[in-house]
Design a protein around this motif. Structure first.
Motif, PDB file in Angstrom:
ATOM      1  N   GLU A   1      92.762  25.220 115.879  1.00 53.75           N
ATOM      2  CA  GLU A   1      92.925  26.677 116.243  1.00 53.75           C
ATOM      3  C   GLU A   1      95.120  26.513 116.028  1.00 53.75           C
ATOM      4  OE1 GLU A   1      91.635  28.110 120.340  1.00 53.75           O
ATOM      5  OE2 GLU A   1      90.758  26.012 119.873  1.00 53.75           O
ATOM      6  N   VAL A   2      95.188  25.123 116.648  1.00 54.76           N
ATOM      7  CA  VAL A   2      96.528  25.289 116.910  1.00 54.76           C
ATOM      8  C   VAL A   2      97.332  25.226 115.269  1.00 54.76           C
ATOM      9  CG1 VAL A   2      98.251  23.597 117.656  1.00 54.76           C
ATOM     10  CG2 VAL A   2      96.372  24.060 118.812  1.00 54.76           C
ATOM     11  N   PHE A   3      96.640  24.567 114.759  1.00 53.46           N
ATOM     12  CA  PHE A   3      97.120  24.263 113.158  1.00 53.46           C
ATOM     13  C   PHE A   3      97.323  25.634 112.645  1.00 53.46           C
ATOM     14  CE2 PHE A   3      95.648  24.668 108.626  1.00 53.46           C
ATOM     15  CZ  PHE A   3      97.116  23.204 107.646  1.00 53.46           C
ATOM     16  N   PHE A   4      96.701  26.449 112.682  1.00 51.86           N
ATOM     17  CA  PHE A   4      97.015  27.920 112.222  1.00 51.86           C
ATOM     18  C   PHE A   4      97.984  28.735 113.163  1.00 51.86           C
ATOM     19  CE2 PHE A   4      93.234  26.826 109.733  1.00 51.86           C
ATOM     20  CZ  PHE A   4      93.795  27.710 108.611  1.00 51.86           C
ATOM     21  N   GLU A   5      98.375  28.504 114.413  1.00 53.97           N
ATOM     22  CA  GLU A   5      98.859  29.432 115.254  1.00 53.97           C
ATOM     23  C   GLU A   5      99.550  29.143 115.354  1.00 53.97           C
ATOM     24  OE1 GLU A   5      96.292  31.133 118.610  1.00 53.97           O
ATOM     25  OE2 GLU A   5      95.217  32.068 116.978  1.00 53.97           O
ATOM     26  N   GLN A   6      99.762  27.348 116.023  1.00 54.23           N
ATOM     27  CA  GLN A   6     101.771  26.370 116.395  1.00 54.23           C
ATOM     28  C   GLN A   6     101.777  25.610 115.457  1.00 54.23           C
ATOM     29  OE1 GLN A   6     100.476  26.170 120.435  1.00 54.23           O
ATOM     30  NE2 GLN A   6     101.404  27.733 121.322  1.00 54.23           N
ATOM     31  N   PRO A   7     101.624  26.094 114.041  1.00 58.84           N
ATOM     32  CA  PRO A   7     101.942  25.157 113.882  1.00 58.84           C
ATOM     33  C   PRO A   7     103.670  24.872 113.233  1.00 58.84           C
ATOM     34  CG  PRO A   7     103.339  26.890 112.286  1.00 58.84           C
ATOM     35  CD  PRO A   7     101.766  27.544 113.273  1.00 58.84           C
ATOM     36  N   GLN A   8     104.521  25.249 113.908  1.00 58.33           N
ATOM     37  CA  GLN A   8     105.307  24.612 114.012  1.00 58.33           C
ATOM     38  C   GLN A   8     105.427  23.401 114.745  1.00 58.33           C
ATOM     39  OE1 GLN A   8     108.741  25.641 112.062  1.00 58.33           O
ATOM     40  NE2 GLN A   8     109.648  23.513 113.328  1.00 58.33           N
ATOM     41  N   ARG A   9     104.756  23.326 115.941  1.00 57.08           N
ATOM     42  CA  ARG A   9     105.217  22.584 117.409  1.00 57.08           C
ATOM     43  C   ARG A   9     104.066  21.229 116.753  1.00 57.08           C
ATOM     44  NH1 ARG A   9     103.427  23.974 123.072  1.00 57.08           N
ATOM     45  NH2 ARG A   9     103.857  22.508 123.466  1.00 57.08           N
ATOM     46  N   MET A  10     102.680  21.525 116.227  1.00 61.10           N
ATOM     47  CA  MET A  10     102.152  20.602 115.663  1.00 61.10           C
ATOM     48  C   MET A  10     103.416  19.473 114.389  1.00 61.10           C
ATOM     49  SD  MET A  10      98.582  20.698 113.951  1.00 61.10           S
ATOM     50  CE  MET A  10      97.201  20.901 115.617  1.00 61.10           C
ATOM     51  N   ALA A  11     103.760  20.199 113.362  1.00 61.43           N
ATOM     52  CA  ALA A  11     104.453  19.595 113.061  1.00 61.43           C
ATOM     53  C   ALA A  11     105.366  18.500 113.494  1.00 61.43           C
ATOM     54  CB  ALA A  11     104.656  20.333 112.071  1.00 61.43           C
ATOM     55  N   GLU A  12     106.217  19.750 114.454  1.00 63.70           N
ATOM     56  CA  GLU A  12     106.965  19.104 114.863  1.00 63.70           C
ATOM     57  C   GLU A  12     106.688  17.820 116.050  1.00 63.70           C
ATOM     58  OE1 GLU A  12     109.763  21.712 116.893  1.00 63.70           O
ATOM     59  OE2 GLU A  12     109.709  22.074 115.465  1.00 63.70           O
ATOM     60  N   GLU A  13     105.381  17.664 116.471  1.00 67.19           N
ATOM     61  CA  GLU A  13     105.361  17.282 117.719  1.00 67.19           C
ATOM     62  C   GLU A  13     104.067  16.104 116.775  1.00 67.19           C
ATOM     63  OE1 GLU A  13     103.986  18.806 121.642  1.00 67.19           O
ATOM     64  OE2 GLU A  13     105.697  20.483 121.648  1.00 67.19           O
ATOM     65  N   HIS A  14     103.290  16.373 116.434  1.00 67.80           N
ATOM     66  CA  HIS A  14     101.474  15.601 115.695  1.00 67.80           C
ATOM     67  C   HIS A  14     102.150  15.711 114.362  1.00 67.80           C
ATOM     68  CE1 HIS A  14      99.812  15.819 119.917  1.00 67.80           C
ATOM     69  NE2 HIS A  14     100.739  16.681 119.680  1.00 67.80           N
ATOM     70  N   PRO A  15     103.432  15.493 113.172  1.00 69.10           N
ATOM     71  CA  PRO A  15     103.136  14.992 112.506  1.00 69.10           C
ATOM     72  C   PRO A  15     102.070  14.738 110.649  1.00 69.10           C
ATOM     73  CG  PRO A  15     104.557  13.385 112.770  1.00 69.10           C
ATOM     74  CD  PRO A  15     104.046  14.165 114.065  1.00 69.10           C
ATOM     75  N   ALA A  16     101.260  13.825 111.281  1.00 68.60           N
ATOM     76  CA  ALA A  16     100.345  12.680 110.964  1.00 68.60           C
ATOM     77  C   ALA A  16      99.113  13.974 110.968  1.00 68.60           C
ATOM     78  CB  ALA A  16     100.523  11.397 111.295  1.00 68.60           C
ATOM     79  N   LEU A  17      99.312  14.373 112.492  1.00 68.52           N
ATOM     80  CA  LEU A  17      97.839  15.144 112.385  1.00 68.52           C
ATOM     81  C   LEU A  17      98.338  16.628 111.181  1.00 68.52           C
ATOM     82  CD1 LEU A  17      95.586  15.262 114.297  1.00 68.52           C
ATOM     83  CD2 LEU A  17      96.529  16.615 115.739  1.00 68.52           C
ATOM     84  N   TYR A  18      98.769  16.824 111.940  1.00 67.11           N
ATOM     85  CA  TYR A  18      99.232  17.760 110.834  1.00 67.11           C
ATOM     86  C   TYR A  18      99.599  18.374 109.323  1.00 67.11           C
ATOM     87  CZ  TYR A  18     101.469  22.389 108.648  1.00 67.11           C
ATOM     88  OH  TYR A  18     102.173  23.366 108.471  1.00 67.11           O
TER      89      TYR A  18
ATOM     90  N   ASP B   1      99.626  25.147 103.997  1.00 69.03           N
ATOM     91  CA  ASP B   1     100.996  25.128 105.230  1.00 69.03           C
ATOM     92  C   ASP B   1     101.185  26.540 105.436  1.00 69.03           C
ATOM     93  OD1 ASP B   1     102.889  23.781 105.600  1.00 69.03           O
ATOM     94  OD2 ASP B   1     103.937  23.589 104.372  1.00 69.03           O
ATOM     95  N   PRO B   2     100.493  26.171 106.744  1.00 72.65           N
ATOM     96  CA  PRO B   2     101.008  27.420 107.644  1.00 72.65           C
ATOM     97  C   PRO B   2     102.703  27.323 107.691  1.00 72.65           C
ATOM     98  CG  PRO B   2      99.235  26.623 108.168  1.00 72.65           C
ATOM     99  CD  PRO B   2      99.758  25.601 107.698  1.00 72.65           C
ATOM    100  N   LEU B   3     103.416  26.243 107.742  1.00 73.72           N
ATOM    101  CA  LEU B   3     104.962  26.396 107.913  1.00 73.72           C
ATOM    102  C   LEU B   3     105.303  27.287 107.007  1.00 73.72           C
ATOM    103  CD1 LEU B   3     106.120  22.312 108.944  1.00 73.72           C
ATOM    104  CD2 LEU B   3     106.191  25.173 110.352  1.00 73.72           C
ATOM    105  N   SER B   4     104.809  27.010 105.722  1.00 69.74           N
ATOM    106  CA  SER B   4     105.340  27.690 104.780  1.00 69.74           C
ATOM    107  C   SER B   4     105.769  29.681 104.825  1.00 69.74           C
ATOM    108  CB  SER B   4     105.177  27.250 103.252  1.00 69.74           C
ATOM    109  OG  SER B   4     104.182  27.807 103.275  1.00 69.74           O
ATOM    110  N   TRP B   5     104.944  30.320 105.790  1.00 65.90           N
ATOM    111  CA  TRP B   5     104.602  31.798 105.812  1.00 65.90           C
ATOM    112  C   TRP B   5     105.497  32.320 106.479  1.00 65.90           C
ATOM    113  CZ3 TRP B   5      98.614  30.697 107.474  1.00 65.90           C
ATOM    114  CH2 TRP B   5      98.370  29.918 106.331  1.00 65.90           C
TER     115      TRP B   5
END
Length: 272
Positions: A241-258, A268-272
């Motif tokens: 859920e978080v990967f699709f809806e809050q990718p920026q925060r996940m990538a910043e706070e949990h980069p390996a998980l992202y 890569d939802p960050l690129s949208w």
């Protein structure tokens, strides 16, 4: 003669098994080649604003997936709810978001989507450590069964789609479970592209799951819902859920998980 007949029947059965995937794909190609209905396009605009953020190629792919999904899956209204195209398209759009760019088979184990007007009650039985059986009731907004069914609250499905940046989406959650259940009971280890990926997947997700379970206190801020600490299967659904809806925060706070989820979903939802 009987042996010859049996052999012939066996051969026909094998040919049918080999030919069925081909025929299924031909049928899907015909469905995907049809124009996307204008009424469905309006439903997406009104009910699934997330779609507008997708690049043009992924929007087109999503629409084709929706057409196949709606054609192949059975939607059943519960508690007096009458199924409409609005429900089919809204649910299908969120389900198909998870299979973009993935060579899957439209949730092959899934046969039915049961839709309730709102949250629904399920009766659950469990046995405690001392062997005593207990009966309980639980109010749910969604559920995924390995027997081929997803159950959703229409009210909660609409709410999840309407706010695509809050990290909470019951449809994404339950269809992530379906991906997890393609290989058996949900355990947080869905079918990965390569066997070699499982070691890294287990290491990263295991560490993040443990961190969520053992954080200093329940009041300590976390990007992920406490429900994700229930077990690895729920953790995978929650982080999806978080990967699709809050990718920026996940990538910043949990980069390996992202990175692990981006590799799994091939997006890569960050690129949208």
């Amino acid at each position: 003669m009987p042996a010859l007949i049996i052999s012939a029947l066996a051969l026909l059965f094998v040919l049918w098994l080999l030919g069925e995937p081909y025929l299924t794909e031909r049928k899907r190609q015909r469905i995907r080649a049809q124009p996307f209905p204008a009424a469905w396009r309006e439903i997406l605009k009104r009910r699934v604003p997330y779609v507008r953020a997708l690049p043009a190629d992924l929007q087109l792919q999503l629409k084709r997936h929706i057409q196949v999904f709606v054609a192949e899956k059975t939607f059943i209204g519960c508690a007096g709810l009458e199924i409409t195209d609005e429900m089919r398209v809204t649910i299908a759009a969120q389900a198909c978001l998870l299979i973009l760019n993935r060579p899957g088979d439209y949730y092959p184990n899934l046969r039915q989507i049961l839709v309730y007007p709102g949250s629904f009650v399920v009766h659950q039985a469990h046995t405690d450590d001392s062997g005593v059986a207990h009966q309980g009731r639980q109010i749910l907004s969604g559920e995924s069964w390995s027997e081929g069914q997803v159950i959703l609250s229409w009210q909660d499905t609409l709410a999840g789609a309407a706010t695509p940046t809050d990290g909470q989406n019951v449809a994404i959650h339950e269809f992530a479970h379906q991906l997890d259940q393609e290989t058996g009971p949900a355990n947080g280890a869905p079918l990965l592209a390569r066997r070699a990926h499982y070691a890294r997947w287990s290491q990263v997700l295991g560490a993040e799951f443990d961190a969520l379970r053992t954080r200093a206190s329940p009041d300590e801020a976390s990007l992920f819902s406490d429900y994700g600490a229930t077990d690895p299967a729920e953790f995978f659904a929650v982080i999806s859920e978080v990967f699709f809806e809050q990718p920026q925060r996940m990538a910043e706070e949990h980069p390996a998980l992202y990175h692990e989820l981006a590799q799994f979903y091939r997006l890569d939802p960050l690129s949208w």
